[in-house]
Design a protein around this motif. Structure first.
Motif, PDB file in Angstrom:
ATOM      1  N   THR A  79       0.636  -1.447  -0.187  1.00  0.00           N
ATOM      2  CA  THR A  79      -0.037   0.030  -0.176  1.00  0.00           C
ATOM      3  C   THR A  79       0.807   1.323   0.079  1.00  0.00           C
ATOM      4  OG1 THR A  79      -1.760  -1.254   1.135  1.00  0.00           O
ATOM      5  CG2 THR A  79      -1.713   1.339   1.315  1.00  0.00           C
ATOM      6  N   ALA A  80       1.940   1.396   1.020  1.00  0.00           N
ATOM      7  CA  ALA A  80       2.862   2.426   0.813  1.00  0.00           C
ATOM      8  C   ALA A  80       3.691   2.559  -0.440  1.00  0.00           C
ATOM      9  CB  ALA A  80       4.059   2.178   1.884  1.00  0.00           C
ATOM     10  N   THR A  81       3.952   1.544  -1.097  1.00  0.00           N
ATOM     11  CA  THR A  81       4.609   1.779  -2.623  1.00  0.00           C
ATOM     12  C   THR A  81       3.527   2.245  -3.494  1.00  0.00           C
ATOM     13  OG1 THR A  81       5.831  -0.384  -1.877  1.00  0.00           O
ATOM     14  CG2 THR A  81       5.801   0.333  -4.301  1.00  0.00           C
ATOM     15  N   LEU A 104       6.955   3.941 -14.840  1.00  0.00           N
ATOM     16  CA  LEU A 104       5.806   3.926 -13.979  1.00  0.00           C
ATOM     17  C   LEU A 104       4.462   3.091 -14.353  1.00  0.00           C
ATOM     18  CD1 LEU A 104       5.673   7.971 -13.087  1.00  0.00           C
ATOM     19  CD2 LEU A 104       6.083   6.098 -11.430  1.00  0.00           C
ATOM     20  N   ALA A 105       4.240   2.929 -15.549  1.00  0.00           N
ATOM     21  CA  ALA A 105       2.956   2.220 -16.017  1.00  0.00           C
ATOM     22  C   ALA A 105       3.604   0.649 -15.835  1.00  0.00           C
ATOM     23  CB  ALA A 105       2.679   2.422 -17.361  1.00  0.00           C
ATOM     24  N   VAL A 106       4.793   0.296 -16.093  1.00  0.00           N
ATOM     25  CA  VAL A 106       5.172  -1.050 -15.823  1.00  0.00           C
ATOM     26  C   VAL A 106       5.319  -1.051 -14.195  1.00  0.00           C
ATOM     27  CG1 VAL A 106       7.247  -2.693 -16.048  1.00  0.00           C
ATOM     28  CG2 VAL A 106       6.576  -0.998 -18.025  1.00  0.00           C
ATOM     29  N   ALA A 107       5.557  -0.291 -13.542  1.00  0.00           N
ATOM     30  CA  ALA A 107       5.994  -0.489 -12.183  1.00  0.00           C
ATOM     31  C   ALA A 107       4.422  -0.786 -11.496  1.00  0.00           C
ATOM     32  CB  ALA A 107       6.652   0.692 -11.291  1.00  0.00           C
ATOM     33  N   ASN A 108       3.500  -0.008 -11.788  1.00  0.00           N
ATOM     34  CA  ASN A 108       1.915  -0.047 -11.504  1.00  0.00           C
ATOM     35  C   ASN A 108       1.695  -1.258 -11.711  1.00  0.00           C
ATOM     36  OD1 ASN A 108       1.213   2.334 -10.040  1.00  0.00           O
ATOM     37  ND2 ASN A 108       1.749   3.594 -11.911  1.00  0.00           N
ATOM     38  N   ARG A 109       1.785  -1.899 -12.853  1.00  0.00           N
ATOM     39  CA  ARG A 109       1.227  -3.192 -13.423  1.00  0.00           C
ATOM     40  C   ARG A 109       1.849  -4.148 -12.619  1.00  0.00           C
ATOM     41  NH1 ARG A 109       1.764  -1.028 -18.850  1.00  0.00           N
ATOM     42  NH2 ARG A 109       3.657  -2.080 -19.148  1.00  0.00           N
ATOM     43  N   SER A 110       3.196  -4.114 -12.463  1.00  0.00           N
ATOM     44  CA  SER A 110       3.766  -5.156 -11.618  1.00  0.00           C
ATOM     45  C   SER A 110       3.223  -5.072  -9.985  1.00  0.00           C
ATOM     46  CB  SER A 110       5.236  -4.783 -11.360  1.00  0.00           C
ATOM     47  OG  SER A 110       5.937  -4.902 -12.970  1.00  0.00           O
ATOM     48  N   LEU A 111       2.904  -3.906  -9.694  1.00  0.00           N
ATOM     49  CA  LEU A 111       2.558  -3.775  -8.312  1.00  0.00           C
ATOM     50  C   LEU A 111       0.956  -4.595  -8.194  1.00  0.00           C
ATOM     51  CD1 LEU A 111       2.793  -2.736  -5.457  1.00  0.00           C
ATOM     52  CD2 LEU A 111       1.640  -0.528  -6.195  1.00  0.00           C
ATOM     53  N   ASP A 112       0.059  -4.242  -9.347  1.00  0.00           N
ATOM     54  CA  ASP A 112      -1.328  -4.581  -9.407  1.00  0.00           C
ATOM     55  C   ASP A 112      -0.987  -6.378  -9.157  1.00  0.00           C
ATOM     56  OD1 ASP A 112      -2.269  -2.383  -9.480  1.00  0.00           O
ATOM     57  OD2 ASP A 112      -2.441  -2.381 -11.476  1.00  0.00           O
ATOM     58  N   ALA A 113      -0.155  -6.733  -9.915  1.00  0.00           N
ATOM     59  CA  ALA A 113       0.235  -8.513  -9.887  1.00  0.00           C
ATOM     60  C   ALA A 113       0.525  -8.923  -8.593  1.00  0.00           C
ATOM     61  CB  ALA A 113       1.020  -8.897 -10.858  1.00  0.00           C
ATOM     62  N   VAL A 114       1.400  -8.304  -8.049  1.00  0.00           N
ATOM     63  CA  VAL A 114       1.862  -8.710  -6.720  1.00  0.00           C
ATOM     64  C   VAL A 114       0.725  -8.472  -5.742  1.00  0.00           C
ATOM     65  CG1 VAL A 114       3.609  -8.182  -4.701  1.00  0.00           C
ATOM     66  CG2 VAL A 114       4.058  -8.093  -7.012  1.00  0.00           C
ATOM     67  N   ALA A 116      -2.556  -8.726  -6.382  1.00  0.00           N
ATOM     68  CA  ALA A 116      -3.390  -9.779  -6.510  1.00  0.00           C
ATOM     69  C   ALA A 116      -2.851 -11.205  -6.126  1.00  0.00           C
ATOM     70  CB  ALA A 116      -3.951 -10.090  -8.048  1.00  0.00           C
ATOM     71  N   ALA A 117      -1.649 -11.438  -6.295  1.00  0.00           N
ATOM     72  CA  ALA A 117      -0.964 -12.673  -5.920  1.00  0.00           C
ATOM     73  C   ALA A 117      -0.973 -12.717  -4.182  1.00  0.00           C
ATOM     74  CB  ALA A 117       0.254 -12.771  -6.315  1.00  0.00           C
ATOM     75  N   SER A 118      -0.938 -11.511  -3.681  1.00  0.00           N
ATOM     76  CA  SER A 118      -0.695 -11.381  -2.171  1.00  0.00           C
ATOM     77  C   SER A 118      -2.053 -11.763  -1.768  1.00  0.00           C
ATOM     78  CB  SER A 118      -0.283 -10.538  -1.721  1.00  0.00           C
ATOM     79  OG  SER A 118      -0.349 -10.085  -0.223  1.00  0.00           O
ATOM     80  N   ARG A 119      -3.242 -11.232  -2.233  1.00  0.00           N
ATOM     81  CA  ARG A 119      -4.327 -11.489  -1.813  1.00  0.00           C
ATOM     82  C   ARG A 119      -4.957 -13.025  -1.842  1.00  0.00           C
ATOM     83  NH1 ARG A 119      -5.270  -6.170  -4.330  1.00  0.00           N
ATOM     84  NH2 ARG A 119      -6.150  -7.372  -6.266  1.00  0.00           N
ATOM     85  N   GLN A 120      -4.550 -13.487  -3.245  1.00  0.00           N
ATOM     86  CA  GLN A 120      -4.888 -14.711  -3.456  1.00  0.00           C
ATOM     87  C   GLN A 120      -4.191 -15.735  -2.093  1.00  0.00           C
ATOM     88  OE1 GLN A 120      -6.998 -15.886  -5.487  1.00  0.00           O
ATOM     89  NE2 GLN A 120      -6.840 -18.189  -4.992  1.00  0.00           N
ATOM     90  N   ALA A 121      -2.973 -15.681  -1.996  1.00  0.00           N
ATOM     91  CA  ALA A 121      -2.246 -16.437  -1.233  1.00  0.00           C
ATOM     92  C   ALA A 121      -2.692 -16.269   0.287  1.00  0.00           C
ATOM     93  CB  ALA A 121      -0.701 -15.743  -1.190  1.00  0.00           C
ATOM     94  N   VAL A 122      -3.138 -15.075   0.772  1.00  0.00           N
ATOM     95  CA  VAL A 122      -3.878 -15.050   2.003  1.00  0.00           C
ATOM     96  C   VAL A 122      -5.164 -15.834   1.940  1.00  0.00           C
ATOM     97  CG1 VAL A 122      -5.085 -13.136   3.434  1.00  0.00           C
ATOM     98  CG2 VAL A 122      -2.870 -12.629   2.534  1.00  0.00           C
ATOM     99  N   ALA A 123      -5.805 -15.633   0.833  1.00  0.00           N
ATOM    100  CA  ALA A 123      -7.280 -16.214   0.968  1.00  0.00           C
ATOM    101  C   ALA A 123      -7.017 -17.899   0.911  1.00  0.00           C
ATOM    102  CB  ALA A 123      -7.940 -15.964  -0.409  1.00  0.00           C
ATOM    103  N   GLU A 124      -5.776 -18.318   0.281  1.00  0.00           N
ATOM    104  CA  GLU A 124      -5.742 -19.707   0.283  1.00  0.00           C
ATOM    105  C   GLU A 124      -4.965 -20.202   1.556  1.00  0.00           C
ATOM    106  OE1 GLU A 124      -3.386 -20.991  -2.873  1.00  0.00           O
ATOM    107  OE2 GLU A 124      -4.663 -20.292  -4.390  1.00  0.00           O
TER     108      GLU A 124
END
Length: 289
Positions: A79-81, A104-114, A116-124
């Motif tokens: 979130t801070a990032t 910046l666009a690449v960094a934001n896309r990568s951050l979105d992917a991370v 999403a992966a973090s939320r999925q991991a927490v859910a599992e």
């Protein structure tokens, strides 16, 4: 080449009758000792169940700890990032090189992917809600799995009232084995479809997960450090069950009579007696009659 030898449990009978009755006394002592052997086997089986249950409890505790760390620690940093990147984008001069906006666009896309992966991991990692029972939990999970992975996924379940009466720890064991098997398909199988099936008999609940992917080799099944597979085995063993992972036999028979294999078949079996051990005694008798 396997050079191991098999040692017979008992020696061959002598070719001539015993002269002093020693063989008869040995046979009698073996018969007398058999109940103690059975008791020892029962004790060892109970110990295996206990150790497997303790391992499963430790795994669930570790999952809860990692989920908290991901949510509270990693989540806060992500979130801070995100706020920092938004600030950079706001403060970027109008005449800044186009490469800056692209980066910046690449960094934001990568951050979105991370994220999403973090939320999925927490859910599992969190234990699922089992208020709707194991059937409802698995139906929802397989649906979410199909949406997330774009794999054709089916779930078929036997109509057995005992499934609605499973204690939480037993239902969680079945769910976790199915979850791990499906996640392995998504990560390694290169499959197009996955199928989950629950079958029941008088003594056992059987979970079967199959796919049409590249299959699994013996080395992959037995390699050290495969914590997912060992966890599945422990969850089965905690309820007097077994786990088998092998090739899924499909297609026409070859000249030697065997069918060609495509994909992997996970066959997890759980004993009803062990799974319903914490259910009320009268209810268990009614369900098993």
């Amino acid at each position: 080449m396997d050079t191991s030898t098999v040692v017979p449990f008992a020696s061959p009978l002598p070719s001539s009758p015993p002269r002093d009755g020693c063989d008869a006394s040995v046979a009698a002592s073996a018969v007398v000792a058999s109940p103690s052997v059975e008791r020892e086997l029962a004790r060892l089986r109970a110990r295996v169940r206990q150790l497997s249950a303790e391992l499963v409890q430790a795994q669930e505790a570790a999952c809860r700890h990692v989920a908290r760390e991901l949510h509270d620690g990693v989540g806060a940093e992500l979130t801070a990032t995100r706020f920092a990147l938004a600030g950079v984008e706001t403060w970027l001069p109008a005449d800044a090189p186009s490469q800056c906006a692209a980066a910046l666009a690449v960094a934001n896309r990568s951050l979105d992917a991370v994220c999403a992966a973090s939320r999925q991991a927490v859910a599992e990692l969190h234990a699922p809600s089992l208020e709707a029972g194991i059937v409802g939990a698995l139906a929802q999970w397989t649906g979410d799995f199909a949406t997330r992975t774009q794999l054709r996924t089916s779930f078929v379940c036997a109509a057995d009232v005992r499934l609605t009466r499973l204690p939480a720890e037993a239902a969680l064991a079945v769910f976790r084995v199915a979850q791990e098997a499906l996640n392995n398909i998504a990560k390694h199988a290169r499959a197009e479809s996955a199928d989950v099936r629950i079958e029941t008999s008088r003594r056992h609940l059987t979970l079967i997960v199959s796919d049409d992917g590249i299959g699994v080799t013996r080395n992959a099944r037995s390699r050290r450090g495969h914590f997912g597979l060992s966890g599945m085995q422990a969850r089965c063993a905690a309820f007097d069950g077994t786990l088998r992972v092998g090739a899924r036999r499909v297609g026409p028979r070859r000249g030697d009579g065997a069918r060609e294999s495509r994909g992997t078949l996970v066959h997890a079996r759980f004993a009803w007696d062990a799974m319903l051990a914490n259910a009320p005694h009268v209810e268990r008798r009614a369900l098993q009659s």
